[in-house]
Structure formats: C-alpha cells, structure tokens
Design an enzyme around this catalytic site. Structure first.
Site, short mmCIF file in Angstrom:
data_model
loop_
_atom_site.label_atom_id
_atom_site.label_comp_id
_atom_site.label_asym_id
_atom_site.label_seq_id
_atom_site.Cartn_x
_atom_site.Cartn_y
_atom_site.Cartn_z
N TRP A 20 22.64 23.13 2.32
CA TRP A 20 22.83 22.52 3.64
C TRP A 20 21.54 21.80 4.07
O TRP A 20 21.57 20.62 4.46
CB TRP A 20 23.17 23.64 4.62
CG TRP A 20 23.71 23.25 5.93
CD1 TRP A 20 24.06 22.01 6.36
CD2 TRP A 20 23.99 24.14 7.01
NE1 TRP A 20 24.53 22.08 7.64
CE2 TRP A 20 24.50 23.38 8.06
CE3 TRP A 20 23.85 25.53 7.19
CZ2 TRP A 20 24.88 23.95 9.28
CZ3 TRP A 20 24.23 26.09 8.39
CH2 TRP A 20 24.74 25.30 9.43
N PHE B 128 31.65 27.75 -4.25
CA PHE B 128 30.25 27.68 -3.80
C PHE B 128 30.25 27.50 -2.28
O PHE B 128 29.56 28.20 -1.56
CB PHE B 128 29.52 26.53 -4.49
CG PHE B 128 28.06 26.49 -4.09
CD1 PHE B 128 27.10 27.15 -4.84
CD2 PHE B 128 27.67 25.83 -2.93
CE1 PHE B 128 25.78 27.15 -4.44
CE2 PHE B 128 26.34 25.83 -2.53
CZ PHE B 128 25.39 26.49 -3.30
N ARG C 234 18.28 33.47 6.75
CA ARG C 234 19.63 33.80 7.23
C ARG C 234 19.68 35.31 7.44
O ARG C 234 19.06 36.07 6.67
CB ARG C 234 20.64 33.39 6.15
CG ARG C 234 22.09 33.55 6.54
CD ARG C 234 23.01 33.06 5.43
NE ARG C 234 24.37 32.91 5.92
CZ ARG C 234 25.40 32.56 5.16
NH1 ARG C 234 25.23 32.31 3.88
NH2 ARG C 234 26.61 32.44 5.71
N SER D 123 27.12 36.60 1.16
CA SER D 123 27.18 35.33 0.46
C SER D 123 26.66 35.49 -0.98
O SER D 123 27.24 34.95 -1.93
CB SER D 123 26.35 34.28 1.22
OG SER D 123 26.46 33.03 0.61
N LYS E 190 21.11 31.85 -1.13
CA LYS E 190 22.28 31.90 -0.25
C LYS E 190 21.96 31.91 1.25
O LYS E 190 22.76 32.40 2.06
CB LYS E 190 23.20 33.09 -0.58
CG LYS E 190 23.51 33.28 -2.04
CD LYS E 190 23.86 32.01 -2.75
CE LYS E 190 25.18 31.42 -2.32
NZ LYS E 190 25.39 30.11 -2.97
N HIS F 242 13.37 29.08 -4.62
CA HIS F 242 13.73 30.38 -4.03
C HIS F 242 12.58 31.38 -4.20
O HIS F 242 12.76 32.57 -3.91
CB HIS F 242 14.97 30.95 -4.72
CG HIS F 242 16.25 30.24 -4.38
ND1 HIS F 242 16.54 29.79 -3.12
CD2 HIS F 242 17.33 29.92 -5.15
CE1 HIS F 242 17.73 29.21 -3.12
NE2 HIS F 242 18.22 29.26 -4.33
P1 A3P Z 1 28.84 31.45 2.47
O1 A3P Z 1 28.89 32.09 1.11
O2 A3P Z 1 28.64 32.47 3.56
O3 A3P Z 1 29.99 30.56 2.74
P2 A3P Z 1 22.71 28.22 -0.52
O4 A3P Z 1 22.93 26.77 -0.41
O5 A3P Z 1 21.36 28.68 -0.07
O6 A3P Z 1 23.12 28.74 -1.85
O7 A3P Z 1 23.68 28.92 0.56
C1 A3P Z 1 25.05 28.87 0.40
C2 A3P Z 1 25.70 29.33 1.68
O8 A3P Z 1 25.53 28.30 2.68
C3 A3P Z 1 27.19 29.55 1.55
O9 A3P Z 1 27.52 30.55 2.51
C4 A3P Z 1 27.72 28.17 1.92
O10 A3P Z 1 29.07 28.16 2.28
C5 A3P Z 1 26.81 27.88 3.11
N1 A3P Z 1 26.77 26.45 3.44
C6 A3P Z 1 26.54 25.40 2.63
N2 A3P Z 1 26.64 24.25 3.31
C7 A3P Z 1 26.95 24.58 4.58
C8 A3P Z 1 27.21 23.82 5.76
N3 A3P Z 1 27.19 22.49 5.76
N4 A3P Z 1 27.48 24.49 6.90
C9 A3P Z 1 27.53 25.84 6.92
N5 A3P Z 1 27.30 26.61 5.83
C10 A3P Z 1 27.01 25.99 4.67
#
Ligand code: A3P
Length: 310
Positions: free
Chosen positions: A67, A270, A145, A153, A62, A123
């Site tokens: 991203w 998600f 993060r 998250s 998370k 991870h």
């Molecule tokens: P939140 O739960 O705070 O919204 P991972 O991909 O490592 O599982 O992380 C998921 C987190 O990254 C989630 O956070 C998700 O919304 C956020 N996330 C994914 N894509 C994103 C983007 N393009 N811009 C900002 N946050 C993003």
C-alpha cells in the site's frame, strides 16, 4: 530469420524458478530468523551502499508495505496511474534483502540496474538495515500495524506463500508470533526499534490504521516528508488509486504477477481484506486475553499508540 528475444519478465522468471521454490528454512542472522537464501547472502546485503537520494520503506511483513509503495510511487509520479503500471511492485521498488533461486533477480540485482534516486523496500529490523542508509542520511518511511491484525495477515500469507515456512495450526502460530520465531523476527522488537530512533534518524513513522482512517491526511504527511508539493485534486486521485478496491484489481500492485505455484491464490489472496479489526474473527476470547497479557509485558517499556479498531 533471427527472432529477437524478448526480455524475460519478472513473472516469467518466477515461473522458470518454480521447481526450485519450496518453503525455505530459516537461518538466524544476528538472532533474527531469515529465509536461508537471505541469510546465505547476508554479507552482500549488509554491504549495500545506497545513494543519499534513495528512499527506504520499512515495515514488519504484512503491515502495509505494498500500500505504502503504491502511494509513494504515485506521489513521485504526480499521480500518473499509467506510469505506475510500468512494472510490478517488486520491480518498481526492489526488495533490498530478497534473494531467490535463479533466474529470479535478487533485490540487489534489480537495484544495480536503476539509477538513484530509488525507492527501496525492506522488512529488516532497524539493527540489520545496512549502515550506509544511516551514514548517507537516507529518508526512511516506517509503517506499523497493530499486532493482532498484523498477525492474522501474516498467518494467511504464510498459508499461501510457498516460500515461507509452514504456518502450522492457528493456535501455535500465535505463539510463534509472540516468541518472534517468524521470518524477520519479533514484531515487538521491530516496531520498537524504529520507534525509538524516529527522531534521531528522521524516520517518518506511520500507522496502517491511520492510513485506513484518513488516507488523504496520511498521504499529505508522506508528500511533505518527501519535499513534494502536489495539488489537492492529485492527492484525491492518489487516495482513490490506492484504495483497497482499486489496488485489488491492479495487476501491477496486487501480486497476481507472482504465479500461483508460488503465491497460491486458491488458499488466500495477497490482497485479502485490507481491514482494521479483522483479528476479532480469528482470536477466541481466551486467545485474545492471553495475547493481550503477553503484549502488555512485551510492550511495557514503550508507549506506541497502536489501535486495534478505528
Ligand atoms: P490483510 O491480509 O489484512 O488483508 P504487506 O503489503 O505489508 O504485505 O501487507 C499486506 C496487507 O496489507 C494485507 O492485509 C493487504 O490486504 C493489505 N493492503 C494492501 N493494500 C491495501 C490497501 N490499498 N488498503 C488497505 N489494505 C491494503
């Protein structure tokens, strides 16, 4: 007439396995709690031999993995949005250690079907990354993060993801996080492990908050690390394609390819908020104080410039 069988999609495979999916218990591997399916295949995972051209993306769960995967895939394909919709994230960029009930392909199964150079997700904390990545001097991108947003998250993810242990009440969840009892272990050790090795092992260490603040600047950093050179208008296009709003609507990047029986979107999405500072809506002042005091103790031996707001 013989009907030609269509190959099973990733979503179909997850749907087929649905009855074998439950909140898997954790088993420790070298002191790190991992899902039982991963722990039970540990010898295979740790023996994985990457190619020197393979790229590893590593994060604590998370912290911005999806991203970063999308940014990297777009950089490697000149910002071509259609090519980057060729398959769901987990198929384009296999999850090294993931092992699930059949017929869901494991990360190792998917990797076997791909020719290097491949992009690989993990991870795992640095000490559990298969040695081959370091022996072969593979490039590694790490994204960290801030602890409070990462925790929030992870809490919502554990509520909706039916393969993760029950999160339990929020107040207890904070303590599980602080004690490193969540899948993939301690956030504190994870971010420190990669930080300490970033120069020695040529790891590009990025922050979620920096990408959110200035995606153009951070995407350029990734581009240079990958020895690519793309014109500025393509970088601008990648900024736009990897914005939260656009990715939220991209079915190949927003995890709606995982059926609701596994990722229950009625509980949480998600692509939830994608913000910096959402922790403020979850921590009470007392919880925040207690967390910060513990944070100061756990992070006393390192100076990593995390930001809880931008
Ligand atoms: P939140 O739960 O705070 O919204 P991972 O991909 O490592 O599982 O992380 C998921 C987190 O990254 C989630 O956070 C998700 O919304 C956020 N996330 C994914 N894509 C994103 C983007 N393009 N811009 C900002 N946050 C993003």
């Amino acid at each position: 007439m013989d009907k030609k069988e269509e190959p099973m999609t990733y979503s179909d495979a997850v749907s087929k396995a649905a009855s074998a999916i439950y909140r898997f218990p954790l088993i420790e591997v070298e002191g790190i709690p991992l899902r039982s399916w991963i722990a039970n295949s540990w010898s295979l995972i740790s023996a994985f031999q990457p190619d020197p051209s393979d790229l590893l993306i590593a994060t604590y769960p998370k912290a911005g993995m999806t991203w970063t995967q999308e940014i990297v895939d777009l950089l490697l394909h000149d910002g071509d949005a259609e090519v980057c919709k060729r398959a769901p994230t987990d198929v384009r960029i296999p999850f090294l250690e993931i092992q699930s009930p059949p017929p869901i392909p494991s990360g190792l199964d998917l990797l076997k079907t791909m020719k290097p150079p491949r992009v690989i997700k993990t991870h795992l904390p640095i000490q559990l990354v298969p040695k081959g990545f370091w022996e072969n001097k593979c490039k590694v991108i790490y994204v960290a993060r801030n602890a409070k947003d990462n925790l929030v998250s992870y809490y919502h993810f554990d509520r909706m993801n039916q393969t993760q242990p029950e999160p339990g009440p929020w107040d207890q969840y904070i303590h599980k996080f602080m004690k490193g009892k969540l899948p993939w272990g301690s956030w504190y050790d994870h971010v420190k492990g990669y930080w300490r090795e970033k120069e020695n092992r040529n790891i590009l260490y990025l922050f979620f908050e920096d990408i959110k603040e200035n995606p153009h600047r951070e995407i350029l950093r990734i581009m240079r690390y990958l020895d690519l050179s793309l014109p500025d208008d393509i970088i601008d296009k990648i900024v736009q394609l990897t914005s939260f709003e656009v990715m939220k609507d991209n079915p190949m990047a927003n995890y709606t390819f995982i059926p609701n029986t596994v990722f229950d979107s009625s509980i949480s999405l998600f692509m939830r908020k994608g913000e910096v500072g959402d922790w403020i809506n979850h921590f009470t002042p007392a919880q925040s104080k207690m967390f910060d005091e513990d944070y100061t103790r756990q992070m006393a031996d390192v100076d990593i410039p995390f930001r809880t707001s931008i």
